[in-house]
Design a protein around this motif. Structure first.
Motif, PDB file in Angstrom:
ATOM      1  N   SER A 154      -9.933  -0.399  -7.068  1.00  0.00           N
ATOM      2  CA  SER A 154     -10.390  -1.096  -5.870  1.00  0.00           C
ATOM      3  C   SER A 154     -11.707  -1.828  -6.104  1.00  0.00           C
ATOM      4  CB  SER A 154     -10.560  -0.100  -4.717  1.00  0.00           C
ATOM      5  OG  SER A 154      -9.347   0.534  -4.415  1.00  0.00           O
ATOM      6  N   THR A 174       0.716  10.650  -5.363  1.00  0.00           N
ATOM      7  CA  THR A 174      -0.662  10.875  -5.812  1.00  0.00           C
ATOM      8  C   THR A 174      -0.728  11.939  -6.914  1.00  0.00           C
ATOM      9  OG1 THR A 174      -0.943  12.462  -3.996  1.00  0.00           O
ATOM     10  CG2 THR A 174      -1.668  10.179  -3.604  1.00  0.00           C
ATOM     11  N   SER A 189      -9.124   5.595  -8.854  1.00  0.00           N
ATOM     12  CA  SER A 189      -8.059   4.613  -9.043  1.00  0.00           C
ATOM     13  C   SER A 189      -6.751   5.103  -8.441  1.00  0.00           C
ATOM     14  CB  SER A 189      -7.867   4.304 -10.532  1.00  0.00           C
ATOM     15  OG  SER A 189      -7.484   5.480 -11.222  1.00  0.00           O
ATOM     16  N   ARG A 190      -5.839   4.156  -8.174  1.00  0.00           N
ATOM     17  CA  ARG A 190      -4.489   4.492  -7.732  1.00  0.00           C
ATOM     18  C   ARG A 190      -3.528   4.147  -8.856  1.00  0.00           C
ATOM     19  NH1 ARG A 190      -3.438   1.536  -2.124  1.00  0.00           N
ATOM     20  NH2 ARG A 190      -4.106  -0.277  -3.345  1.00  0.00           N
ATOM     21  N   ASP A 204       0.812  -1.204   0.000  1.00  0.00           N
ATOM     22  CA  ASP A 204       0.000   0.000   0.000  1.00  0.00           C
ATOM     23  C   ASP A 204       0.854   1.266   0.000  1.00  0.00           C
ATOM     24  OD1 ASP A 204      -2.471  -1.178  -0.174  1.00  0.00           O
ATOM     25  OD2 ASP A 204      -2.853  -1.178   1.977  1.00  0.00           O
ATOM     26  N   TRP A 231       1.828   2.089  -3.535  1.00  0.00           N
ATOM     27  CA  TRP A 231       0.706   2.596  -4.324  1.00  0.00           C
ATOM     28  C   TRP A 231       0.304   4.011  -3.905  1.00  0.00           C
ATOM     29  CZ3 TRP A 231      -0.872   0.849  -8.771  1.00  0.00           C
ATOM     30  CH2 TRP A 231      -0.721  -0.512  -9.085  1.00  0.00           C
ATOM     31  N   ASN A 232       0.468   4.326  -2.629  1.00  0.00           N
ATOM     32  CA  ASN A 232      -0.021   5.605  -2.112  1.00  0.00           C
ATOM     33  C   ASN A 232       1.050   6.683  -2.012  1.00  0.00           C
ATOM     34  OD1 ASN A 232      -2.615   4.506  -1.722  1.00  0.00           O
ATOM     35  ND2 ASN A 232      -2.047   3.708   0.292  1.00  0.00           N
ATOM     36  N   GLN A 285      -3.463  11.295  -9.743  1.00  0.00           N
ATOM     37  CA  GLN A 285      -4.834  11.500  -9.304  1.00  0.00           C
ATOM     38  C   GLN A 285      -5.138  12.977  -9.066  1.00  0.00           C
ATOM     39  OE1 GLN A 285      -2.674   9.092  -8.341  1.00  0.00           O
ATOM     40  NE2 GLN A 285      -3.658   7.677  -6.909  1.00  0.00           N
TER      41      GLN A 285
END
Length: 228
Positions: free
Chosen positions: A140, A34, A48-49, A27, A30-31, A37
């Motif tokens: 997700s 940003t 979405s990521r 995670d 992925w995070n 986004q």
């Protein structure tokens, strides 16, 4: 690109190295960034990521009027209190449709990504090609990307390729009035000039690699990038 049909299945390609890379992402990976986004993606993609490796920049099409991607990165990072240099592009290619930028994460995955890119370009039968977008995208469970048509100038010139990296039989794509699912390890030439959407009806993340392939550009050359 309007390819005349909703999509084409380009067949199975070897994504073993890429799959191994994806399985190691947690995670935090992925995070961590940003930027797509919050600064690049249209509103309907905020659900979405993504981990972005390459992205084009059109001087005329961006609403801020920035000539260079580096200016947008600096503005975004400064607003979030992040170290600008850590997010700045590391490579750039100039084409007749504008610049294309590589981001720092590209340096760590280049050896894994290049064989996948070469297989896709070969399936498309391009004499020459420039990858104008490249990203891993995670959708997700129980999330839907609403119907839309990609409107950026490069969307009329580049093949939008999706490669399914997870078994996702409950992820349903719609292009026009046609629904379909993707097979893991297959590359799909996706008609993003027709209205399209995707819904993850399953219980697990759907992970795709997507890349835009601009075939036979009028010209392309490497260029310097600005420093922070």
């Amino acid at each position: 690109m309007d390819i005349g049909v909703p999509y084409r299945d380009l067949g199975a390609i070897d994504v073993s190295g890429l799959t191994a890379l994806v399985e190691e992402l947690d995670d935090a990976a992925w995070n961590r960034n940003t930027f797509r986004q919050e600064a690049l993606a249209a509103k309907n993609h905020e659900a979405s990521r993504a981990i972005v490796y390459w992205h084009e920049w059109d001087i005329q099409a961006n609403s801020l009027g920035f000539p260079y991607m580096e200016q947008l990165v600096a503005r975004w990072a400064r607003a979030k209190g992040l170290p600008i240099a850590s997010y700045m592009p590391v490579e750039a290619i100039v084409t007749d449709m504008g610049r294309v930028y590589a981001f720092p994460d590209w340096l760590g995955v280049r050896d894994v990504m290049m064989p996948v890119i070469e297989q896709v370009v070969d399936r498309l039968g391009c004499g020459r090609a420039v990858v104008t977008r490249l990203a891993l995208v995670s959708l997700s469970p129980k999330v839907k990307i609403t119907p839309h048509v990609d409107g950026q100038p490069m969307a009329t010139k580049a093949h939008r390729i999706h490669i399914a990296l997870t078994d996702s039989p409950k992820v349903v794509y719609r292009i026009g009035s046609r629904d379909f699912t993707m097979k893991r390890g297959h590359a799909y030439d996706f008609n993003n000039r027709r209205k399209h959407s995707v819904e993850n009806r399953g219980d697990n993340d759907r992970i795709n690699l997507f890349l835009d392939v601009y075939p036979n550009p009028a010209f392309s050359m490497h260029a310097d990038v600005m420093s922070a």
